[in-house]
Each structure stands twice: as structure tokens, then as C-alpha cells.
Design a protein around this motif. Structure first.
Motif, PDB file in Angstrom:
ATOM      1  N   GLU A 161      -0.309  14.024   6.769  1.00  0.00           N
ATOM      2  CA  GLU A 161      -1.138  13.863   5.565  1.00  0.00           C
ATOM      3  C   GLU A 161      -0.428  12.988   4.545  1.00  0.00           C
ATOM      4  N   LEU A 162      -1.224  12.285   3.768  1.00  0.00           N
ATOM      5  CA  LEU A 162      -0.720  11.510   2.630  1.00  0.00           C
ATOM      6  C   LEU A 162      -1.535  11.869   1.399  1.00  0.00           C
ATOM      7  N   VAL A 163      -0.922  11.816   0.238  1.00  0.00           N
ATOM      8  CA  VAL A 163      -1.674  11.852  -1.016  1.00  0.00           C
ATOM      9  C   VAL A 163      -1.517  10.476  -1.653  1.00  0.00           C
ATOM     10  N   LEU A 164      -2.653   9.812  -1.872  1.00  0.00           N
ATOM     11  CA  LEU A 164      -2.646   8.440  -2.391  1.00  0.00           C
ATOM     12  C   LEU A 164      -3.061   8.418  -3.853  1.00  0.00           C
ATOM     13  N   GLU A 165      -2.423   7.563  -4.629  1.00  0.00           N
ATOM     14  CA  GLU A 165      -2.815   7.371  -6.034  1.00  0.00           C
ATOM     15  C   GLU A 165      -4.089   6.554  -6.111  1.00  0.00           C
ATOM     16  N   LEU A 166      -4.964   6.931  -7.041  1.00  0.00           N
ATOM     17  CA  LEU A 166      -6.227   6.221  -7.224  1.00  0.00           C
ATOM     18  C   LEU A 166      -6.334   5.707  -8.657  1.00  0.00           C
ATOM     19  N   ALA A 189       6.542  -6.124  -7.140  1.00  0.00           N
ATOM     20  CA  ALA A 189       7.771  -5.497  -6.627  1.00  0.00           C
ATOM     21  C   ALA A 189       7.625  -3.979  -6.541  1.00  0.00           C
ATOM     22  N   ASP A 190       8.446  -3.346  -5.705  1.00  0.00           N
ATOM     23  CA  ASP A 190       8.528  -1.885  -5.628  1.00  0.00           C
ATOM     24  C   ASP A 190       9.980  -1.525  -5.350  1.00  0.00           C
ATOM     25  N   ASP A 191      10.218  -0.206  -5.137  1.00  0.00           N
ATOM     26  CA  ASP A 191      11.614   0.197  -4.938  1.00  0.00           C
ATOM     27  C   ASP A 191      11.829   0.898  -3.594  1.00  0.00           C
ATOM     28  N   LEU A 220       0.821  -1.209   0.000  1.00  0.00           N
ATOM     29  CA  LEU A 220       0.000   0.000   0.000  1.00  0.00           C
ATOM     30  C   LEU A 220       0.858   1.265   0.000  1.00  0.00           C
ATOM     31  N   SER A 221       2.017   1.251   0.658  1.00  0.00           N
ATOM     32  CA  SER A 221       2.844   2.472   0.675  1.00  0.00           C
ATOM     33  C   SER A 221       3.432   2.798  -0.689  1.00  0.00           C
ATOM     34  N   ALA A 222       3.470   1.820  -1.590  1.00  0.00           N
ATOM     35  CA  ALA A 222       3.991   2.105  -2.932  1.00  0.00           C
ATOM     36  C   ALA A 222       3.030   3.002  -3.710  1.00  0.00           C
ATOM     37  N   GLY A 223       1.796   3.136  -3.216  1.00  0.00           N
ATOM     38  CA  GLY A 223       0.828   4.003  -3.879  1.00  0.00           C
ATOM     39  C   GLY A 223       0.722   5.378  -3.243  1.00  0.00           C
TER      40      GLY A 223
END
Ligand SMILES: Cc1cc2nc3c(=O)[nH]c(=O)nc-3n(C[C@H](O)[C@H](O)[C@H](O)COP(=O)(O)OP(=O)(O)OC[C@H]3O[C@@H](n4cnc5c(N)ncnc54)[C@H](O)[C@@H]3O)c2cc1C
Length: 425
Positions: free
Chosen positions: A175-180, A332-334, A132-135
């Protein structure tokens, strides 16, 4: 000025951790939070308390952000949502629905805070779904000096990958901005009585058969459940077959034997919104069993079949203290501290009985069995992987340690466990 006296620190959700913190501050504004941090003394942000170890504890005070003015701003054109740190995943759904938008994936329950989940590498399942943090597109936090810092992918270069999953060690995220993504529907089907040999032989094919797949086993009966969550209308979608020698369940199921199926999200292939199918558990009901400990280990996808066999070799030890195991796939993520950093992965999860003395020796056995496969433990669950092993499992651990030292030289957000893991103690 700080409003109110700190309340008592209490326990985590599972009750296995009694926090040693002196109390909990609940600032009512970001300015108040900044004043609290600037005052000095050890602090540690706390979310919805769903972690199973002392990752959130401190010798000073916990800080809960549920008292901050709520922030929930959907930006349709940029397919993103800005949220405040007090929110749980279950609090986002209505606003996202209204905008016809969705999160690409969720963990197994909507009860957990978004920020706490992103701080620990929480994930769902799906060979194309990342943790979830990758988004997270950008993050705002109060740093150890009491300043406000915003980090986003564009402006923070390599450090961005260290900041987005930081175990609460770099600052208090406000605050976070999340991709949708555009909203989508999902149909969930439980396939049961799948033989373990079939799963062992076809593990990779089963895990990639649909948008999100979870395999549940008790390591005892040899009959497994496969929870298939398929996006309605996806090209090449799973449409009720194959069922891998099992059969679709004829009624709703709970992954843990004896627990009420009504606690689980709608199944039987009935289409519904992503938010009511991707989590296994419903917001208004107890998730999982409610009396439990959890551990989870992530191995590179290429090692998953061998890891399965290694666990099978100690099945009696596992089954003796287990409620259920869940096997999921993750893209995978980075991110530096991501269990899935650098390689697509498969996660082996264990919901144990709530008996630490009985469970810990079995955790050690599981770790020994999985060590040859480079298993990375879930940061928020019970594990005993040594700091030396963690350093060898995470090539960027040194970079993260340097980032912590640069951003928080006095150790305001220090935590005994985290600091040992990252080699600061
Ligand atoms: C029943 C159950 C089911 C679960 N299912 C899954 C699953 O499907 N997948 C999975 O991967 N995990 C799962 N988990 C684990 C869970 O996702 C993690 O424990 C997650 O961290 C929970 O978020 P939280 O807000 O409760 O975190 P907390 O336990 O409150 O805190 C965790 C960490 O986040 C940090 N943190 C919290 N708030 C902030 C903030 N504002 N700023 C900076 N850092 C902060 C804390 O300091 C701490 O280090 C499950 C747990 C339970 C109890």
C-alpha cells in the motif's frame, strides 16, 4: 496456504525482456503474500511490466499484487489517498474526481502501476513538479522476513528517503498513501514548427512557460513540437503565447510521426480534468508507439543547454535509430536514488526503434556525450552506465546498499542488475 499455481513469467510490455523467473505468484491476500515470502526463495515484485530492462527479473518467482483485494480510500481532510499495489494511475481518477482532488502530476501514460512507477523514479514534466515517488506520504511493505513494515516521513527519519524509491529491493509494497492537491483543470496546446535554434536559446524559458511542458524532437528536421499543459486560472498562466516562432497545431497531434492522434489526450487548448490532460496518452489506447525501446538521462537544470548541444553534435547517430526524443523539466527532491535528488533537472528521453543491436551502440554514444554533465539514467529504461559511475552520481548509494543489507541480508529480493548497480555484486 498459497492459492493456485504460479503462471508463466512472460515478457515485459515492450517484449524486449523475456523474464528468466520460474513463474508468477499472485497472492489473494496480504497474509498469503507474507506466507509466500516466509517460505524462503528468491522473489521479485512486478507491476504493470512497463520497464525496458531486467530491473524486475529474478532467479526465483515474480510476485504480482493485482490479485490482492483492491484498496482505494480517499481522505479528503488530509488531502491523501491510500491505494493498494495492484492499481494503475488510470484506476484512481474517478475516486479522486468525486472528492474534487488530484495528483499534482502524472507520467506520460495512465497505464502504469503506481507502485512500480514510484519504485523507479517515474516522472512527468514541470519545473515545480517532482518525480511521482516524492509525493508518497507513507508506504507499507512485506519485508524479507515476512513482516509488515510501514514507513512514513514522520517516523523514519533519514531512511525514509532511501525507502521511498527503492527499485523493488527492500520489500514488496502492498500500500501507498499519496499526497493530493485540490482538483484542477488543464488546457493542452501543441505548438509546432518551432525551430531548434529557438529552443536551444530559450530552453529554460520554454520549459518553465507553463505548468508542464514537453519538447519533442526527432533530431533530424530542425522543426520541434512543444506540448504545453497549462493549469486553467493559474496566476501568470500561459495563454496561447509566446509560441516561440512556431504556431499552435490546427488539429490533434501524436508526438510520434505516423501514429494516430486519437491515442493522445485532448489538445487544441480545450480545458479538461488534470487526469485527461497531464498524461500524453489515453488509457484505452496504445501509449507511445507500442514497438520501441526507451532510454532517458537526467541532468541538472543548469547543465541542460550544454547537454542539448552535446546531443546535437551526434544528432545523426541518434536520428538513425530514433522514433522521437522528449525533453522535460523536473523539480528537485531528497530521495537517495532519485535521478532528480538534490537539484532541479532536465530529462532527455529517447524513444528508440525496437532493435537492440542497432540501439545499444547509440545509447553508448549518448552516454558518452552526456557524461560531463553528471547524467543519471532512468532506472527503468535501457542504459549502460557502469556501477562505478552510478556510485559517483549518487552520493547516498552507500547508505542505500547498507539499508538493503540490513533489511534483506539473505538477498530474497535480489536482482542481478540492481545488485550490480548498487555495488552488491
Ligand atoms: C510507453 C511508456 C511510457 C513511459 N513513460 C514514462 C514517463 O512519462 N515518465 C517516466 O519517468 N517513465 C516512463 N516510463 C517508464 C515507466 O514509468 C517505468 O517503467 C515504471 O516502472 C512502470 O511501472 P511498472 O508498474 O510497469 O513497473 P514494472 O516494470 O512492473 O517494475 C518496475 C520496478 O518496480 C518494482 N515494483 C513493482 N511492483 C512493486 C511492489 N509492489 N513493491 C515493490 N516494488 C515493486 C519492480 O520490482 C521493478 O523493480 C514509460 C514506459 C513506457 C512503456
Amino acid at each position: 496456504m498459497l492459492s493456485g499455481q504460479p503462471s508463466s513469467a512472460g515478457t515485459n510490455w515492450a517484449g524486449n525482456v523475456v523474464f528468466g523467473a520460474a513463474g508468477v505468484h499472485s497472492p489473494r491476500s496480504v497474509a498469503e503474500l507474507q506466507a509466500l515470502v516466509s517460505r524462503g526463495g528468491a522473489l521479485r515484485p512486478i507491476g504493470s511490466r512497463h520497464s525496458f530492462n531486467r530491473i524486475a527479473d529474478t532467479t526465483g518467482h515474480l510476485v504480482s499484487l493485482t490479485g490482492l483485494p483492491p484498496v482505494l480510500e480517499v481522505d479528503r481532510p488530509s488531502h491523501s489517498v491510500r491505494i493498494g499495489a495492484g492499481l494503475r494511475y488510470g484506476d484512481l481518477t474517478d475516486a479522486l474526481h468525486r472528492a474534487c482532488l488530484a495528483l499534482p502530476n502524472t507520467g506520460s501514460l495512465p497505464h502504469i502501476s503506481v507502485v512500480g512507477s514510484c519504485a523507479t523514479g517515474t516522472h512527468g514534466s514541470g519545473t515545480r513538479n517532482r518525480i511521482l515517488s516524492a509525493g508518497v506520504r507513507s508506504l507499507t511493505m512485506v519485508t524479507a522476513g515476512g513482516d509488515i513494515m510501514t514507513a512514513d516521513r514522520g517516523s523514519h527519519g533519514d531512511d525514509y528517503s532511501g525507502v521511498m524509491l527503492s527499485l523493488g529491493r527492500l520489500g514488496i509494497v502492498t500500500e501507498l498513501v499519496l499526497e493530493l492537491v485540490p482538483a484542477f483543470e488543464v488546457a493542452q496546446t501543441v505548438v509546432e514548427d518551432v525551430e531548434e535554434e529557438v529552443v536551444e536559446e530559450q530552453l529554460s524559458a520554454i520549459l518553465s512557460a507553463a505548468y508542464s511542458v514537453s519538447i519533442f524532437t526527432d533530431w533530424r528536421s530542425g522543426r520541434l513540437q512543444v506540448w504545453v499543459k497549462e493549469r486553467v486560472g493559474r496566476p501568470g498562466a500561459w495563454a496561447g503565447s509566446p509560441v516561440w516562432g512556431g504556431r499552435p497545431a490546427d488539429g490533434p497531434r501524436h508526438p510520434i510521426e505516423g501514429m494516430p492522434p486519437r491515442n493522445a489526450t485532448t489538445q487544441l487548448g480545450i480545458p479538461g480534468p488534470w487526469s485527461e490532460r497531464l498524461p500524453h496518452f489515453r488509457l484505452d489506447f496504445t501509449p507511445s508507439s507500442g514497438a520501441e525501446l526507451q532510454s532517458e538521462y537526467v541532468v541538472p537544470a543548469s547543465e541542460a543547454a550544454a547537454a542539448w548541444q552535446a546531443l546535437g553534435a551526434v544528432r545523426e547517430r541518434i536520428a538513425g535509430v530514433l522514433q522521437v526524443s522528449e525533453i522535460r523539466s523536473i523539480a528537485a527532491d531528497d530521495l537517495w536514488l532519485s535521478p532528480t535528488g538534490g537539484s532541479p533537472a532536465v530529462a532527455f528521453h529517447f524513444t528508440w526503434i525496437p532493435d537492440k543491436e542497432a540501439v545499444l551502440p547509440v545509447v553508448a554514444v549518448v552516454e558518452q556525450q552526456l557524461a560531463p554533465f553528471g547524467a543519471r539514467p532512468h532506472w527503468a529504461k535501457v542504459f549502460s552506465t557502469s556501477p562505478g559511475e552510478l556510485a559517483s552520481l549518487y552520493p547516498r548509494m552507500g547508505a542505500f546498499r547498507r539499508l538493503v543489507t540490513a533489511m534483506d541480508p539473505a538477498g530474497v529480493f535480489g536482482n542481478e542488475l540492481v545488485d550490480r548497480w548498487i555495488g552488491l555484486r
